[in-house]
Design a protein around this motif. Structure first.
Motif, PDB file in Angstrom:
ATOM      1  N   ARG A  62       0.698   7.372  52.997  1.00 14.21           N
ATOM      2  CA  ARG A  62       0.943   8.590  52.233  1.00 14.21           C
ATOM      3  C   ARG A  62       2.080   9.404  52.840  1.00 14.21           C
TER       4      ARG A  62
ATOM      5  N   GLY B 286      -4.536   7.651  53.210  1.00 19.12           N
ATOM      6  CA  GLY B 286      -4.375   8.370  51.956  1.00 19.12           C
ATOM      7  C   GLY B 286      -4.868   9.791  51.946  1.00 19.12           C
ATOM      8  N   ASP B 287      -5.292  10.322  53.105  1.00 19.00           N
ATOM      9  CA  ASP B 287      -5.771  11.700  53.130  1.00 19.00           C
ATOM     10  C   ASP B 287      -5.169  12.421  54.330  1.00 19.00           C
TER      11      ASP B 287
ATOM     12  N   GLY C  17      -0.031   1.589  55.282  1.00 20.57           N
ATOM     13  CA  GLY C  17      -1.185   2.156  54.618  1.00 20.57           C
ATOM     14  C   GLY C  17      -2.212   1.075  54.317  1.00 20.57           C
TER      15      GLY C  17
ATOM     16  N   ARG D 221     -12.165   9.248  51.857  1.00 20.55           N
ATOM     17  CA  ARG D 221     -11.050   8.412  52.322  1.00 20.55           C
ATOM     18  C   ARG D 221     -10.970   8.391  53.837  1.00 20.55           C
TER      19      ARG D 221
END
Length: 422
Positions: A300, A211-212, A294, A227
């Protein structure tokens, strides 16, 4: 017209002579202008396919532009960036370079911008993620030459033998599949190459899936974000400490060795690129390919990679460089190079043509992932230093006694310091 192709076996004297000719703008025969081009060698088997591509392309261009010669020099990927840097430092920059990075040259004011070189239709035809990655301070200097994306590869036979009926869509499913593969005595249930060869790629894929990424929306490094730290905590706890990454410690496992093991049928899952799919299939491995899961579902973004072509100002051939690059980025030439090298076109129109052509069906999953991909922060002059630190140190984050947050924190502080010096 005479074109001089200086391959990897050329002598130092010949290379120096070519550089001098390029730097002085000397022309050959009845030409008005000779453009010097240094390009990377993409032939993985030691052949001459890259040289032949440029020979055919420049011959076609020169036939239509009798006042221009293109002087091409092909260098290995091990050497090409360094040799171009040496030429620039010596005041003998090539007119055009097709290499791995552009930011340092752009920062020094040595490159033409994209809109100084290309016609509007050509510049507007690049895929958006690649255009963005080619920008420094919102001005495009790097022209994406060719691209690729990364997907989760799995060995269909090993999955079937272990009773795994579907590829994983979440981290939990990935760990569960790896446990089944281990029980079935697969050598590398999940190969995690965090060794120095290309650890920055494996790391980025996992950061995106968590997510990053390396940078935030403002372009600042966030390597030790909450994250990202959680991502490496999960990797260490659920894959590495659980004994699911194989006999070689991730920090000692290079991508090349992991790919070779996959092609031998010893790896259940790993993150791979198009060339690996081709090599594995050639050796009889039936490959499945899906986006890297993920933490709780779809990642993402998928990681994308691009190589770059750029025009140097030194010899003052802006018009001629631009006209030649417009020709380079025609659909025919873009598709030819990408298709021959099992890579992806950098332009919208060529990507659409490739996707519609059954001959490129094996590349379809990678093509679908490219428009929404995220690339390295190559527009930052600090990236080369930061990437080197990641390659050297990130494997330590999953060592038995390591605290992932401590390792990422140290890398993050070094990245922030390097960013401040830009």
């Amino acid at each position: 017209m005479q074109r001089r192709f200086l391959g990897l076996t050329a002598t130092i004297a010949a290379l120096s002579a070519a550089a001098v000719l390029a730097g002085c703008g000397v022309t050959g025969g009845d030409s008005d202008v000779t453009l010097s081009l240094v390009a990377a060698d993409y032939d993985l088997n030691g052949g001459d396919s890259t040289e032949k591509y440029w020979a055919d392309l420049t011959a076609a261009y020169e036939a239509e532009h009798p006042g221009v010669d293109i002087d091409v020099r092909i260098e290995s990927w091990d050497d090409v960036d360094r040799k171009v840097a040496d030429m620039v430092e010596a005041g003998k920059a090539p007119d055009i370079a097709q290499i791995g990075a552009y930011a340092d040259y752009a920062a020094e004011g040595e490159l033409y911008t994209a809109d100084e070189l290309l016609t509007v239709p050509v510049q507007a035809n690049f895929l958006v993620p690649l255009t963005t990655a080619g920008e420094m301070r919102r001005v495009q200097y790097g022209l994406p030459f060719v691209a690729s994306t990364r997907l989760l590869f799995y060995n269909k036979k090993l999955f079937a033998d272990a009773g795994i009926t579907e590829p994983p869509t979440t981290w939990a499913e990935l760990a569960a599949a790896a446990k089944k593969l281990k029980r079935d005595k697969v050598a590398y249930p999940f190969a995690l190459p965090l060794g120095p060869e290309e650890a920055q790629a494996e790391t980025m894929m996992w950061l995106l899936s968590g997510g990053d990424g390396y940078t935030d929306d403002a372009g600042r490094y966030v390597i030790d974000s909450d994250r990202n730290v959680r991502t490496f905590q999960w990797l260490k706890r659920e894959l590495v400490d659980a004994g699911l990454t194989g006999p070689v410690a991730p920090g000692k496992l290079d991508r090349k060795a992991a790919f070779a093991a996959f092609a031998r049928g010893e790896v259940g899952m790993l993150n791979g690129h198009p060339s690996l799919a081709q090599e594995a299939a050639r050796k009889g491995v039936e490959v499945g390919m899906v986006p890297l899961p993920g933490a709780d579902g779809e990642a993402r973004a998928t990681m994308g990679v691009a190589d770059w072509i750029m025009g140097f100002k030194q010899n003052g051939h802006r018009k001629e460089i631009g006209e030649f690059l417009d020709f380079v980025f025609s659909d025919t030439n873009v598709l030819k190079f990408a298709g021959d090298n099992n890579l992806l076109p950098a332009t919208v129109s060529a990507s659409n043509r490739m996707q519609a052509d059954p001959a490129y069906a094996a590349l379809a999953p990678f093509l679908q992932a490219l428009p929404n991909s995220r690339l390295y922060p190559v527009g930052k002059t600090s990236w080369a230093q930061v990437s080197g630190t990641i390659k050297k140190d990130i494997g330590r984050a999953v060592e038995p006694s390591a605290v992932p947050g401590t390792v990422l924190g140290r890398i993050g502080r070094e990245a922030t310091a390097a960013e401040g010096a830009e």
